[in-house]
Design a protein around this motif. Structure first.
Motif, PDB file in Angstrom:
ATOM      1  N   ALA A   1     -10.526   7.067   3.537  1.00 20.26           N
ATOM      2  CA  ALA A   1      -9.231   6.837   2.688  1.00 20.26           C
ATOM      3  C   ALA A   1      -8.228   8.052   2.780  1.00 20.26           C
ATOM      4  O   ALA A   1      -8.826   9.063   2.810  1.00 20.26           O
ATOM      5  CB  ALA A   1      -9.490   6.597   1.315  1.00 20.26           C
ATOM      6  N   SER A   2      -6.948   8.000   3.114  1.00 17.85           N
ATOM      7  CA  SER A   2      -5.945   9.031   3.349  1.00 17.85           C
ATOM      8  C   SER A   2      -4.976   9.172   2.062  1.00 17.85           C
ATOM      9  O   SER A   2      -4.378  10.156   2.258  1.00 17.85           O
ATOM     10  CB  SER A   2      -5.133   8.663   4.620  1.00 17.85           C
TER      11      SER A   2
ATOM     12  N   ARG B   1      -7.786  -0.758   6.621  1.00 15.43           N
ATOM     13  CA  ARG B   1      -7.800   0.807   6.626  1.00 15.43           C
ATOM     14  C   ARG B   1      -8.843   1.314   7.876  1.00 15.43           C
ATOM     15  O   ARG B   1      -9.641   0.533   8.147  1.00 15.43           O
ATOM     16  CB  ARG B   1      -8.510   1.174   5.215  1.00 15.43           C
TER      17      ARG B   1
ATOM     18  N   TYR C   1      -3.443   5.330   9.426  1.00 14.33           N
ATOM     19  CA  TYR C   1      -3.767   4.858   8.105  1.00 14.33           C
ATOM     20  C   TYR C   1      -4.472   3.409   8.202  1.00 14.33           C
ATOM     21  O   TYR C   1      -5.464   3.150   7.680  1.00 14.33           O
ATOM     22  CB  TYR C   1      -2.621   4.845   7.154  1.00 14.33           C
TER      23      TYR C   1
ATOM     24  N   ASP D   1      -5.772   3.868  -0.871  1.00  9.70           N
ATOM     25  CA  ASP D   1      -6.013   3.283   0.706  1.00  9.70           C
ATOM     26  C   ASP D   1      -7.550   2.631   0.642  1.00  9.70           C
ATOM     27  O   ASP D   1      -8.432   3.401   0.815  1.00  9.70           O
ATOM     28  CB  ASP D   1      -5.913   4.502   1.328  1.00  9.70           C
TER      29      ASP D   1
ATOM     30  N   TYR E   1      -4.454  -5.980   4.790  1.00 10.70           N
ATOM     31  CA  TYR E   1      -4.437  -4.584   5.120  1.00 10.70           C
ATOM     32  C   TYR E   1      -5.911  -4.094   5.410  1.00 10.70           C
ATOM     33  O   TYR E   1      -6.624  -4.263   4.735  1.00 10.70           O
ATOM     34  CB  TYR E   1      -3.829  -3.590   3.959  1.00 10.70           C
TER      35      TYR E   1
ATOM     36  N   LYS F   1       0.775  -1.041   0.194  1.00 15.77           N
ATOM     37  CA  LYS F   1      -0.050   0.034  -0.093  1.00 15.77           C
ATOM     38  C   LYS F   1       0.804   1.264   0.027  1.00 15.77           C
ATOM     39  O   LYS F   1       0.349   2.354  -0.139  1.00 15.77           O
ATOM     40  CB  LYS F   1      -0.912   0.176   1.107  1.00 15.77           C
ATOM     41  N   PHE F   2       2.143   1.092   0.306  1.00 12.75           N
ATOM     42  CA  PHE F   2       2.967   2.462   0.412  1.00 12.75           C
ATOM     43  C   PHE F   2       4.082   2.338  -0.484  1.00 12.75           C
ATOM     44  O   PHE F   2       5.272   2.893   0.019  1.00 12.75           O
ATOM     45  CB  PHE F   2       3.536   2.321   1.995  1.00 12.75           C
TER      46      PHE F   2
ATOM     47  N   PRO G   1       3.003   8.466   0.902  1.00 11.42           N
ATOM     48  CA  PRO G   1       1.807   9.579   0.792  1.00 11.42           C
ATOM     49  C   PRO G   1       2.440  10.958   1.376  1.00 11.42           C
ATOM     50  O   PRO G   1       3.446  10.819   1.994  1.00 11.42           O
ATOM     51  CB  PRO G   1       0.876   8.852   2.016  1.00 11.42           C
TER      52      PRO G   1
END
Length: 426
Positions: free
Chosen positions: A407-408, A403, A376, A412, A401, A329-330, A334
């Motif tokens: 959503a950030s 959340r 997150y 997300d 994952y 996800k990263f 971000p």
């Protein structure tokens, strides 16, 4: 027809590398390269639009690498081809235009993966050409070996070990060949090119002490690309890393890692920013068990100019799947940055019948922002690997994952992934 074309194209690339085996002289050494991987990856991702929970991704891919290395004395020539075939392409590879599916970043491709000339002696190794580069733990520069199509660099690399306990490692790269393969940049995926040109410098100076290795590093990236999302990766990063281990008792060992770096914009970057990176980790091995706890920060500059909402520390050439959770996800930090608190447990069973070792592991991550106090989400990872024999290994892996709140950042969303994989290496 597609399978025939894939096999023929792969053979056309790798066959020249195998020819020297037919006519090797007595003082010439030939080492073949044959690697294969069959993988299933499934992704269940809930939103954001247009993704829906009833359109899961199912990817069955086969990867083959083949070639060889011919060496004589201090010189060696290596040629390696790589091909990936999608047996079930019910997924968005990132470059195949199937945007209604979640991404599985394993596109079909056939390419010349490595072609390098190397001079190697005990104090000095010089490598010229398209090559694999893995520095330290691959947090900043790596080959992204988890993906079917790995990342390689057109570069000259010099490694000097002529001073006791000291290693100097310098690389100048003019291009990175990405995981997106021959179709990179197509179907509107301009920010996922097959090749990223630039002038990149990777420098590591490592000194071994009785307590661990202290490394000073500099990564200066100048991406020569028109796409703003890529030019933002033009940066200069300077930092220190210390990693080591010490025995505490019989079958008990403590390992430790600490690192800090500072990053700012460089060359053609359209963003004016500066941000911090920091990580700290402790691991305790007790017989067959390993317990790990750690923290990682990829900081954010809320006052960055040239981009709305701030800009954060980026590591575009890293083996990103190793860090910040297997749900990926990263992969792009971000704008508000990341704080990753994680804990892991692993158990190793040396033998399972005639097979082994078997390693089972579990990891928990808690992700929050560097700015604005955003939680997150949380992620749970589990994996079992088994060495079946000298050539074969198997893996089953899971990522979940979850959340928290709204959503950030882009992508997300609650995401579950599962993998089953068989690897062969000659």
């Amino acid at each position: 027809m597609r399978i025939t074309y894939w096999l023929a194209s792969t053979a056309a690339i790798i066959t020249p590398a195998l020819i020297p085996a037919q006519a090797q002289a007595q003082d010439v050494i030939f080492k073949p390269i044959v690697e294969a991987r069959l993988r299933y990856e499934g992704v269940d991702q809930a939103g954001p639009a247009p993704l829906t929970s009833d359109r899961d991704a199912h990817a069955v891919t086969m990867r083959l690498r083949a070639g060889g290395e011919v060496s004589k004395g201090a010189f060696a020539l290596l040629v390696e081809g790589e091909g990936t075939l999608a047996l079930d392409e019910s997924y968005n590879s990132g470059v195949n235009g199937k945007g209604l599916y979640p991404i599985v970043a394993d596109p079909e491709t056939v390419e010349l993966n490595r072609i390098q000339l190397q001079y190697r002696t005990k104090p000095l190794v010089v490598t010229l050409g398209r090559q694999r580069i893995n520095l330290d733990d691959q947090r900043f520069v790596g080959s992204v070996a988890w993906r079917q199509n790995e990342q390689t660099f057109d570069a000259v690399r010099v490694e000097y070990m002529g001073i006791q306990n000291l290693k100097i490692d310098l690389t100048y790269a003019i291009a990175a060949h990405t995981i997106w393969g021959v179709d990179g940049g197509k179907f509107g995926a301009a920010n996922r090119p097959a090749r990223i040109d630039g002038d990149d410098l990777f420098a590591n100076i490592a000194y071994k002490t009785r307590y661990g290795t202290l490394t000073g590093f500099a990564y200066v990236i100048d991406e020569d690309e028109a796409v703003p999302a890529l030019r933002r990766n033009s940066s200069q990063t300077y930092g220190l890393r210390f990693a080591g281990a010490m025995p505490l008792a019989k079958k008990v060992k403590l390992s430790y890692l600490a690192s800090y770096a500072r990053q700012s914009d460089h060359a053609t970057s359209p963003v004016d920013y500066s941000a911090d990176f920091a990580t700290a980790e402790l691991a305790l091995d007790v017989a067959a068990f390993r317990l790990t706890g750690g923290y990682e920060l990829l900081g954010s500059d809320g006052g960055a100019t040239g981009v709305a909402g701030g800009f954060a520390f980026q590591t575009p050439f890293a083996t990103l799947h190793k860090f910040n959770g297997w749900a990926d996800k990263f992969l792009t930090t971000p704008g508000t940055g990341i704080q990753d608190y994680y804990a892991a447990a692993a158990y190793t069973l040396p033998k399972v019948g005639k097979a082994g070792p078997l390693v089972a592991s579990f990891i928990y991550h808690r992700f929050s922002s560097d700015r604005l106090s955003i939680h997150y989400g949380d992620e749970y990872n589990a994996q079992v690997t088994l060495k079946l024999n000298k050539r074969l290994s198997a893996l089953v892996k899971y990522a979940d994952y979850q959340r928290k709140g709204a959503a950030s950042f882009a992508g997300d969303a609650d995401t579950r992934k599962v993998w089953a994989q068989i690897d062969y290496a000659f």
